[in-house]
Motif scaffolding. Sequence first.
Motif, PDB file in Angstrom:
ATOM      1  N   THR A 126      31.229 -45.500 -21.002  1.00  0.00           N
ATOM      2  CA  THR A 126      30.056 -45.012 -20.273  1.00  0.00           C
ATOM      3  C   THR A 126      29.180 -46.169 -19.826  1.00  0.00           C
ATOM      4  N   GLY A 127      29.718 -47.020 -18.998  1.00  0.00           N
ATOM      5  CA  GLY A 127      28.960 -48.184 -18.574  1.00  0.00           C
ATOM      6  C   GLY A 127      28.324 -48.070 -17.210  1.00  0.00           C
ATOM      7  N   GLY A 128      28.414 -46.900 -16.574  1.00  0.00           N
ATOM      8  CA  GLY A 128      27.940 -46.802 -15.202  1.00  0.00           C
ATOM      9  C   GLY A 128      26.685 -45.975 -15.045  1.00  0.00           C
ATOM     10  N   GLU A 129      26.395 -45.626 -13.775  1.00  0.00           N
ATOM     11  CA  GLU A 129      25.298 -44.721 -13.455  1.00  0.00           C
ATOM     12  C   GLU A 129      25.902 -43.387 -13.029  1.00  0.00           C
ATOM     13  N   TYR A 130      25.172 -42.316 -13.282  1.00  0.00           N
ATOM     14  CA  TYR A 130      25.762 -40.999 -13.116  1.00  0.00           C
ATOM     15  C   TYR A 130      24.842 -40.067 -12.340  1.00  0.00           C
ATOM     16  N   GLU A 131      25.460 -39.170 -11.584  1.00  0.00           N
ATOM     17  CA  GLU A 131      24.710 -38.132 -10.899  1.00  0.00           C
ATOM     18  C   GLU A 131      24.323 -37.045 -11.890  1.00  0.00           C
ATOM     19  N   SER A 132      23.263 -36.329 -11.579  1.00  0.00           N
ATOM     20  CA  SER A 132      22.796 -35.238 -12.423  1.00  0.00           C
ATOM     21  C   SER A 132      23.293 -33.899 -11.892  1.00  0.00           C
ATOM     22  N   ILE A 133      23.420 -32.937 -12.799  1.00  0.00           N
ATOM     23  CA  ILE A 133      23.682 -31.565 -12.360  1.00  0.00           C
ATOM     24  C   ILE A 133      22.418 -30.706 -12.509  1.00  0.00           C
ATOM     25  N   ALA A 134      21.429 -31.197 -13.248  1.00  0.00           N
ATOM     26  CA  ALA A 134      20.146 -30.515 -13.424  1.00  0.00           C
ATOM     27  C   ALA A 134      19.190 -31.509 -14.074  1.00  0.00           C
ATOM     28  N   ASN A 135      17.911 -31.172 -14.087  1.00  0.00           N
ATOM     29  CA  ASN A 135      16.898 -32.038 -14.684  1.00  0.00           C
ATOM     30  C   ASN A 135      15.823 -31.196 -15.366  1.00  0.00           C
ATOM     31  N   SER A 136      15.171 -31.790 -16.372  1.00  0.00           N
ATOM     32  CA  SER A 136      14.048 -31.123 -17.022  1.00  0.00           C
ATOM     33  C   SER A 136      13.144 -32.179 -17.643  1.00  0.00           C
ATOM     34  N   PRO A 137      11.941 -32.367 -17.093  1.00  0.00           N
ATOM     35  CA  PRO A 137      11.034 -33.364 -17.676  1.00  0.00           C
ATOM     36  C   PRO A 137      10.463 -32.907 -19.004  1.00  0.00           C
ATOM     37  N   LEU A 138      10.108 -33.876 -19.824  1.00  0.00           N
ATOM     38  CA  LEU A 138       9.448 -33.619 -21.096  1.00  0.00           C
ATOM     39  C   LEU A 138       7.980 -33.289 -20.821  1.00  0.00           C
ATOM     40  N   VAL A 139       7.456 -32.272 -21.503  1.00  0.00           N
ATOM     41  CA  VAL A 139       6.069 -31.864 -21.290  1.00  0.00           C
ATOM     42  C   VAL A 139       5.387 -31.650 -22.631  1.00  0.00           C
ATOM     43  N   ILE A 140       4.070 -31.598 -22.604  1.00  0.00           N
ATOM     44  CA  ILE A 140       3.286 -31.142 -23.751  1.00  0.00           C
ATOM     45  C   ILE A 140       2.917 -29.695 -23.465  1.00  0.00           C
ATOM     46  N   ALA A 141       3.500 -28.780 -24.227  1.00  0.00           N
ATOM     47  CA  ALA A 141       3.272 -27.353 -24.002  1.00  0.00           C
ATOM     48  C   ALA A 141       2.144 -26.872 -24.900  1.00  0.00           C
ATOM     49  N   MET A 142       1.164 -26.196 -24.300  1.00  0.00           N
ATOM     50  CA  MET A 142       0.007 -25.705 -25.058  1.00  0.00           C
ATOM     51  C   MET A 142      -0.299 -24.274 -24.645  1.00  0.00           C
ATOM     52  N   PRO A 143      -0.827 -23.468 -25.576  1.00  0.00           N
ATOM     53  CA  PRO A 143      -1.305 -22.137 -25.188  1.00  0.00           C
ATOM     54  C   PRO A 143      -2.295 -22.245 -24.034  1.00  0.00           C
ATOM     55  N   ALA A 144      -2.260 -21.277 -23.149  1.00  0.00           N
ATOM     56  CA  ALA A 144      -2.956 -21.383 -21.872  1.00  0.00           C
ATOM     57  C   ALA A 144      -4.442 -21.705 -22.011  1.00  0.00           C
ATOM     58  N   ALA A 145      -5.130 -21.042 -22.938  1.00  0.00           N
ATOM     59  CA  ALA A 145      -6.582 -21.260 -23.046  1.00  0.00           C
ATOM     60  C   ALA A 145      -6.902 -22.711 -23.386  1.00  0.00           C
ATOM     61  N   LYS A 146      -6.155 -23.277 -24.325  1.00  0.00           N
ATOM     62  CA  LYS A 146      -6.397 -24.668 -24.712  1.00  0.00           C
ATOM     63  C   LYS A 146      -5.968 -25.626 -23.607  1.00  0.00           C
ATOM     64  N   ALA A 147      -4.852 -25.320 -22.974  1.00  0.00           N
ATOM     65  CA  ALA A 147      -4.372 -26.189 -21.898  1.00  0.00           C
ATOM     66  C   ALA A 147      -5.352 -26.216 -20.731  1.00  0.00           C
ATOM     67  N   ARG A 148      -5.833 -25.051 -20.323  1.00  0.00           N
ATOM     68  CA  ARG A 148      -6.764 -24.989 -19.182  1.00  0.00           C
ATOM     69  C   ARG A 148      -8.067 -25.705 -19.516  1.00  0.00           C
ATOM     70  N   TYR A 149      -8.489 -25.598 -20.755  1.00  0.00           N
ATOM     71  CA  TYR A 149      -9.714 -26.290 -21.173  1.00  0.00           C
ATOM     72  C   TYR A 149      -9.537 -27.800 -21.053  1.00  0.00           C
ATOM     73  N   LEU A 150      -8.392 -28.309 -21.510  1.00  0.00           N
ATOM     74  CA  LEU A 150      -8.147 -29.746 -21.412  1.00  0.00           C
ATOM     75  C   LEU A 150      -8.007 -30.188 -19.962  1.00  0.00           C
ATOM     76  N   GLN A 151      -7.403 -29.370 -19.135  1.00  0.00           N
ATOM     77  CA  GLN A 151      -7.213 -29.745 -17.731  1.00  0.00           C
ATOM     78  C   GLN A 151      -8.542 -29.938 -17.017  1.00  0.00           C
ATOM     79  N   GLN A 152      -9.583 -29.259 -17.486  1.00  0.00           N
ATOM     80  CA  GLN A 152     -10.908 -29.430 -16.888  1.00  0.00           C
ATOM     81  C   GLN A 152     -11.490 -30.812 -17.180  1.00  0.00           C
TER      82      GLN A 152
END
Length: 583
Positions: free
Chosen positions: A132-158
């Motif tokens: 596995t020494g090369g570069e590879y194409e993707s078949i899908a992607n998913s970024p890492l996130v910090i998931a929070m309950p909506a009320a707390k997340a919206r408060y922080l976003q402000q």
Amino acid sequence: MASRRTQRWLPVAFAATVGLALIAGSYTYVSTVARDRSGCVVLDVVSSTEKSELVKDLAERYNGSRRRFGDRCADVAVTGLTSGQAMQALAGDWGALSGTGSPRPQVWLPTSTLWTGQLQLLDQAAGHQVQTGGEYESIANSPLVIAMPAAKARYLQQKGPLGWGDILGMSGEQGWAQFGKPEWKRFTFGKDNPNLSTSGLAATIATYYAATNTSSDLTTADLRDPKVTRFVRQIEANVSHYSDDVVDLLRGLAAADLAGDAAASDLSAIVTQEELVYLYNKGELSGGQEPNEPLVALYPKEGTFNLDHPYVVLPQADAAQRAAAADFLAFLQDDRQQRDFAAIGFRDHERAASDDLVKVVGGSKAPGTLFEPPSPEVVQGIKAGWATLRKKANILMAVDVSGSMTANKVGNAQTRLAYATSAAKKGIELLNSEDRVGLWAFSSRFDGAKLPYREQLPLSRLDDRSFGAKLDTVRSGGGTALYTTVRAAQRHLLDNYDRTRINAVVVLTDGENEYPQDNDLDKLLRDIELDPDRPVKVFCIAFDKGSDLVSLQKIAAATGGKAFDARDPEKIDEAFVKLLSSF
């Protein structure tokens, strides 16, 4: 309700093992069609488990499509295997290490190119051809996130753009008071153990990038910088406990939400993939019932890590198989198949998000800067350094020494007690010498004692040799005083609570409660209910077919812990590794 087809694609075991193949990952091998299609090229594919059911379905579609490349056709078979175990098997004896019974694959679909780099190091160390020494194409992607309950997340976003340290580095003591919300009390978050999980490893790497304020070219010198290690340690200090599978954390949060009991979880946030936030909000992690309060995906201002799901054609593929692999890749990247990836929360192979994904996770079409994967050597250094930077633990282990433990394990000459203590001794080697560990033995009968449990070792800094030696001295007899011991053990840790550590009870038992003086499970569950401000979580291992797994699951759930099913004798070592990797 969630469709049956979507449920099949739910991650079965998101954790991906690393190290010396300590854990046998779950797998499913399916031959997608009978191999009697004359002239078709046979192509064996191994896929990471969180997408293997989908890839299997798409392979069936491909095989039935009469699709051809040149004058040939391909017959694709799919094996599901965790990325870490697949990496170990590819580096060695596939047949012995994969446990699948499937042929050695020509195509590998891990969760991330982090694994291809680690396989490269293994090949180089063994003097093998690099696969596995090369570069590879993707078949899908998913970024890492910090998931929070909506009320707390919206408060922080402000508050405007916030980074990894701003959110995850909040003081566990000051917690939400730092953001003007003292009523929300402490801030703790959940993440996977980076030695077991792709998302856990990616999350740890992301904190190093945030600490260096870079998005690429992380070096081994950076890992030794005191400012960097201090930043990482500050974040790790707010971990509630480490999970072997982030899906379990999300399911626990969903259960608390649907029960209308916010206090049933001490987690303010979970570091996970965007894809799993989508599945959570769609109700796929809670039996099809959407949560009362959805999670919101937050993208830290410094950037985040992307899990790129590479398509890796391995050197053992011959010319015809390489042509077949190229055609299957093109098929997976076609719009129709990409819509199927989007239906379970993935971004497409070019990292584009569907409108539905953005709406469901409350996220963004563009997650911001994406960190470049560091070199394999740096990843190795991060894994090694994490052992000293992770949050330390305060653990009380309670071992069942009732009379039934004198019986032999099925198919094994050892007694259940000998088998259990052997697994425990191997498991504690995963802990850090700075962890504090105590040992109790419990039964319904201790000669001359008023209580059905007895301290064997007090809570103290771990010495695995003395701990193992003490395990060897415990003797069995009497019945199983499970409920009384669990309650007393949790109270003992509350009396010896350490806010700088993970505080947990570990219970190992082969039976059910056999102590008439204390036989009320509902009362026990009320007594040990999680206190989000001072969480003491109970983790259980059901060790034999006589174990009351249902009650152990209820006990663990009441405290925010987890029960492990090791009723199959072959699974006890795996259960201990997963359990003790929570600390």
